[in-house]
Design an enzyme around this catalytic site. Structure first.
Site, mmCIF file in Angstrom:
data_model
loop_
_atom_site.group_PDB
_atom_site.id
_atom_site.type_symbol
_atom_site.label_atom_id
_atom_site.label_comp_id
_atom_site.label_asym_id
_atom_site.label_seq_id
_atom_site.Cartn_x
_atom_site.Cartn_y
_atom_site.Cartn_z
ATOM 1 N N CYS A 130 0.862 -7.334 11.918
ATOM 2 C CA CYS A 130 1.138 -7.444 13.353
ATOM 3 C C CYS A 130 0.410 -8.613 13.998
ATOM 4 O O CYS A 130 0.260 -8.657 15.224
ATOM 5 C CB CYS A 130 0.797 -6.145 14.059
ATOM 6 S SG CYS A 130 1.944 -4.817 13.653
ATOM 7 N N ASP A 144 -9.162 -9.809 9.095
ATOM 8 C CA ASP A 144 -8.653 -8.467 8.769
ATOM 9 C C ASP A 144 -9.661 -7.349 9.018
ATOM 10 O O ASP A 144 -9.280 -6.277 9.442
ATOM 11 C CB ASP A 144 -8.200 -8.432 7.303
ATOM 12 C CG ASP A 144 -7.290 -7.260 6.973
ATOM 13 O OD1 ASP A 144 -6.344 -7.010 7.737
ATOM 14 O OD2 ASP A 144 -7.526 -6.582 5.950
ATOM 15 N N LYS A 185 -9.591 -2.565 1.684
ATOM 16 C CA LYS A 185 -9.318 -1.402 2.532
ATOM 17 C C LYS A 185 -10.093 -0.166 2.074
ATOM 18 O O LYS A 185 -10.581 0.607 2.894
ATOM 19 C CB LYS A 185 -7.815 -1.133 2.591
ATOM 20 C CG LYS A 185 -7.016 -2.269 3.251
ATOM 21 C CD LYS A 185 -7.519 -2.519 4.618
ATOM 22 C CE LYS A 185 -7.014 -3.697 5.400
ATOM 23 N NZ LYS A 185 -5.705 -4.187 5.360
ATOM 24 N N ARG A 210 0.833 -1.183 0.000
ATOM 25 C CA ARG A 210 0.000 0.000 0.000
ATOM 26 C C ARG A 210 0.878 1.247 0.000
ATOM 27 O O ARG A 210 2.001 1.224 0.483
ATOM 28 C CB ARG A 210 -0.905 0.021 1.239
ATOM 29 C CG ARG A 210 -2.081 -0.938 1.175
ATOM 30 C CD ARG A 210 -2.961 -0.857 2.403
ATOM 31 N NE ARG A 210 -2.262 -1.278 3.603
ATOM 32 C CZ ARG A 210 -1.719 -0.469 4.482
ATOM 33 N NH1 ARG A 210 -1.824 0.854 4.345
ATOM 34 N NH2 ARG A 210 -1.088 -0.933 5.536
HETATM 35 P P1 GTP Z 1 -2.336 -7.610 7.558
HETATM 36 O O1 GTP Z 1 -2.853 -8.668 6.654
HETATM 37 O O2 GTP Z 1 -1.225 -6.800 6.951
HETATM 38 O O3 GTP Z 1 -3.403 -6.701 8.113
HETATM 39 O O4 GTP Z 1 -1.553 -8.328 8.756
HETATM 40 P P2 GTP Z 1 -1.939 -9.270 9.992
HETATM 41 O O5 GTP Z 1 -2.186 -8.417 11.185
HETATM 42 O O6 GTP Z 1 -2.975 -10.249 9.619
HETATM 43 O O7 GTP Z 1 -0.549 -9.990 10.269
HETATM 44 P P3 GTP Z 1 -0.119 -11.530 10.250
HETATM 45 O O8 GTP Z 1 -0.954 -12.371 11.155
HETATM 46 O O9 GTP Z 1 -0.051 -11.952 8.845
HETATM 47 O O10 GTP Z 1 1.341 -11.467 10.877
HETATM 48 C C1 GTP Z 1 2.378 -10.765 10.296
HETATM 49 C C2 GTP Z 1 3.718 -11.161 10.842
HETATM 50 O O11 GTP Z 1 3.722 -11.192 12.266
HETATM 51 C C3 GTP Z 1 4.132 -12.545 10.375
HETATM 52 O O12 GTP Z 1 5.451 -12.491 9.920
HETATM 53 C C4 GTP Z 1 4.016 -13.395 11.612
HETATM 54 O O13 GTP Z 1 4.928 -14.445 11.602
HETATM 55 C C5 GTP Z 1 4.257 -12.406 12.747
HETATM 56 N N1 GTP Z 1 3.521 -12.800 13.977
HETATM 57 C C6 GTP Z 1 2.199 -13.090 14.066
HETATM 58 N N2 GTP Z 1 1.848 -13.455 15.331
HETATM 59 C C7 GTP Z 1 2.988 -13.376 16.064
HETATM 60 C C8 GTP Z 1 3.280 -13.630 17.443
HETATM 61 O O14 GTP Z 1 2.424 -13.987 18.266
HETATM 62 N N3 GTP Z 1 4.572 -13.454 17.840
HETATM 63 C C9 GTP Z 1 5.550 -13.051 16.972
HETATM 64 N N4 GTP Z 1 6.783 -12.884 17.442
HETATM 65 N N5 GTP Z 1 5.306 -12.811 15.653
HETATM 66 C C10 GTP Z 1 4.052 -12.971 15.207
HETATM 67 C C1 SPV Z 2 -2.837 -4.487 5.338
HETATM 68 O O1 SPV Z 2 -1.881 -3.857 4.867
HETATM 69 O O2 SPV Z 2 -3.352 -4.200 6.442
HETATM 70 C C2 SPV Z 2 -3.380 -5.651 4.613
HETATM 71 C C3 SPV Z 2 -2.933 -5.889 3.262
HETATM 72 O O3 SPV Z 2 -4.224 -6.364 5.138
HETATM 73 S S1 SPV Z 2 -3.658 -4.799 2.121
HETATM 74 O O4 SPV Z 2 -4.841 -5.474 1.568
HETATM 75 O O5 SPV Z 2 -2.682 -4.555 1.095
HETATM 76 O O6 SPV Z 2 -4.073 -3.590 2.776
HETATM 77 MN MN MN Z 3 -4.909 -5.530 7.086
#
Ligand code: GTP
Ligand code: SPV
Ligand code: MN
Length: 592
Positions: A250, A277, A206, A69
């Site tokens: 995150c 999400d 989004k 983004r």
């Molecule tokens: P968007 O799709 O961008 O909104 O992200 P999201 O919040 O769904 O993030 P996602 O669950 O894909 O996690 C992103 C990164 O955080 C990955 O590289 C994971 O491995 C790491 N991660 C997720 N949960 C944990 C955790 O409990 N501990 C740690 N250390 N890392 C984590």
């Molecule tokens: C984010 O960036 O929070 C995502 C991926 O979930 S995107 O759809 O590119 O916004």
């Molecule tokens: Mn997201």
């Protein structure tokens, strides 16, 4: 497909503007989807993967300048500048329409205009909303077919109504200098030009489900949030629902699909995924807050996803999935990314399509990675082994707890509970997190990201805070309890102190116990922190001292935090709700 005059008029305008050679309505049928996949393979937009190991799976590579983004090129074009607020880029809508139409004019020449009628939320659900996206990208069509509900039925449900979101996407020249992602909240309109990357072009996500929908929610008395939704089933078979807002990359997808540690699984604990999400939430007839996931798939972060960290996400990608910017293993025509497993692939192309040299791989240097740090999978929700039976019902699930969180190496404890709803709104409004690869720009910089909505709030953020406070007033004693978590505390060498992932279940159990009045807590300046003995460490290689260290509230650190929150609040001037100012003053007093 429709006789709706507002739809026909807009489509005619789009056709005149974009001048495609051909116009095709997308109907969601298996035949049409298959034809489009074939076409995309012929043009090189997609690479067909090993159909035995990964049936109906494809790989796509974006332009190298177009991998995330772009917040600096995202605009909220409300009629009044004031209504976009200090956290959004703003441009006068008249000026922006002209600029965008000039960029998009004639850009479909020699191409097909695809018309995608889609529903955010189960088709016909009273909580769902409708959008129509026109695009010149088959990749966008195929992704929208996974991420939203696309069907002629959507147009039936719409009837003659004008309540639908106009979404124009044009790839143009993928010129980063002319890239714009623009929302016109008062016109139910989104225009995205010069990008082909996920969050910039899958306009139901989004742009609609957060930026436009947050504005609609403000006007109509509901909430659109950057939140996962999960159901926690206890050994008695009761399911309690939690919604959690963490900034991009995150941990939402991971928490939403969590597998509890073995000792809890054996007792009968289980997590069900409703969404990973986005959450749309309304007050139900019984006065509680009900949430639906408006999406139909997962656009998840690939790196770090593996059988152990997120078994359910990985399982979701085994069929009907589009991978974007991951590595291509040529020996068996499959995909790979950092963290999938320990076997660095031989004979692989990196995400740019160049041969990848595993010998040069250095974890700390992102430029040596095979997959882009923001590489993603687009996977159908129905593939997910732990998808909730409520996912498709569209009635919404009652939320017991709302959880905020982010990446904070220091400062924020593993978990704490707000004193009440207002204090919870304060915590959300002051949230901060280290930036990630999900957006273009520096990574690892701490920034304030209120309710994880900084890049997604479609109106003035101070009005958004007030809307949260108002929702709390309406919910009264039926309001969900509000918590904050931080899985990312590190030691001085940068190692994570909390194991995270499945072990986060230990924290979720404390949260639900608190909601039910079953767990004790220590009252601190920032809120209620667990007594260390109430976080179950069974089977964990973790000592009490470490746990205590990530539960402590250090007054000096929090004094500094208060100063930063004060700075952050200054942006909102007089519009900052007085209640939040009061909350900050109370905290400042309490940590003295
Ligand atoms: P968007 O799709 O961008 O909104 O992200 P999201 O919040 O769904 O993030 P996602 O669950 O894909 O996690 C992103 C990164 O955080 C990955 O590289 C994971 O491995 C790491 N991660 C997720 N949960 C944990 C955790 O409990 N501990 C740690 N250390 N890392 C984590
Ligand atoms: C984010 O960036 O929070 C995502 C991926 O979930 S995107 O759809 O590119 O916004
Ligand atoms: Mn997201």
């Amino acid at each position: 497909m429709t006789k709706n005059p507002t739809v026909l008029k807009w489509l005619k305008d789009m056709e005149e503007l974009l001048t495609p050679d051909k116009v095709v309505w997308i109907d969601g049928s298996a035949e049409q989807t298959e034809e489009l996949r074939k076409l995309a393979c012929e043009t090189g937009e997609l690479i067909k993967l090993n159909q035995e190991l990964l049936p109906d799976c494809y790989l796509h590579r974006t332009k190298q300048n177009d991998v995330a983004r772009v917040e600096d090129r995202t605009f909220i074009c409300s009629r009044e500048k004031e209504n976009a607020g200090p956290t959004n880029n703003w441009c006068d809508p008249k000026e922006m329409y002209k600029k965008l139409y000039d960029i998009a004019r004639g850009s479909y020449k020699g191409k097909t205009m695809y018309i995608i009628p889609y529903s955010m939320g189960p088709i016909g659900s009273p909580l769902a909303k409708i959008g129509i996206e026109v695009t010149d990208s088959v990749y966008v069509v195929l992704n929208m077919l996974i991420m939203t509900r696309v069907s002629p039925k959507v147009m039936e449900v719409l009837g003659d109504s004008d309540d639908w979101v106009r979404c124009l996407h044009s790839r143009c020249d993928i010129d980063p200098e002319k890239r714009y992602i623009c929302q016109f909240p008062e016109d139910n309109t989104i225009i995205s030009v010069n990008s082909g990357y996920g969050g910039n072009v899958l306009l139901g996500k989004k742009c609609f489900a957060l930026r436009i929908a947050s504005y609609q929610g403000w006007k109509e008395g509901w909430m659109a949030e950057h939140m996962l939704i999960l159901g926690l089933e206890n050994p008695k078979g009761e399911v309690k629902y939690i919604a959690a807002a963490f900034p991009s990359a995150c941990g939402k997808t991971n928490l939403a699909m969590l597998i509890p540690p073995e000792y809890l699984r054996k007792k009968g604990y289980k997590i069900w995924t409703v969404g990973d999400d986005i959450s749309w939430m309304r007050i139900g007839p019984d006065g509680r807050l009900y949430a639906i996931n408006p999406e139909n798939g997962f656009f998840g972060v690939a790196p770090g996803t593996n059988e152990k960290s997120n078994f359910n996400a990985l399982a979701s990608t085994k069929k009907g999935t589009i991978f974007t910017n991951v590595a291509h293993c040529k020996n068996d025509n499959t995909v790979w990314w950092e963290g999938l497993n320990k076997d660095l692939p031989e004979n692989a192309d990196d995400w740019t399509g160049k041969p990848w040299d595993p010998a040069k791989f250095n974890k700390a240097d992102k430029s040596t990675c095979a997959a882009h740090p923001n590489s993603r999978f687009t996977a159908p929700a129905e593939n997910c082994p732990c998808i909730s039976e409520e996912f498709d019902k569209g009635a919404g699930v009652p939320i017991s707890a709302i959880v905020f969180g982010g990446r904070r190496a220091k400062c924020t404890p593993l978990v704490y509970q707000s004193k009440d709803w207002k204090n919870g709104v304060f915590i959300g409004s002051a949230m901060a997190s280290e930036t990630t690869a999900a957006a273009a720009g520096a990574v690892g910089v701490v920034r304030r990201d209120p309710m994880a909505m900084l890049p997604f709030c479609g109106y003035h953020m101070a009005d958004y805070f007030q809307h949260w406070l108002d929702m709390g007033e309406k919910l009264g004693d039926k309001a969900p309890k509000i918590f904050n978590v931080n899985w990312f505390r590190t030691d001085d060498d940068g190692n994570f102190l909390w194991p995270g992932f499945g072990d986060n279940m230990r924290v979720l159990n404390w949260i639900i116990d608190r909601c039910e009045g079953k767990a004790d807590a220590t009252e601190t300046a920032i809120g209620y922190v667990p007594k260390p003995e109430d976080i179950d460490l069974t089977d964990l290689d973790m000592d009490m001292d470490t746990l205590k260290s990530i539960l402590t509230v250090d007054k000096d650190v929090w004094a500094k935090e208060c100063a930063e929150i004060e700075e952050h609040y200054k942006k909102f001037g007089d519009k900052l709700p007085a209640e939040l100012k009061k909350q900050l003053e109370t905290l400042k007093e309490a940590i003295k």
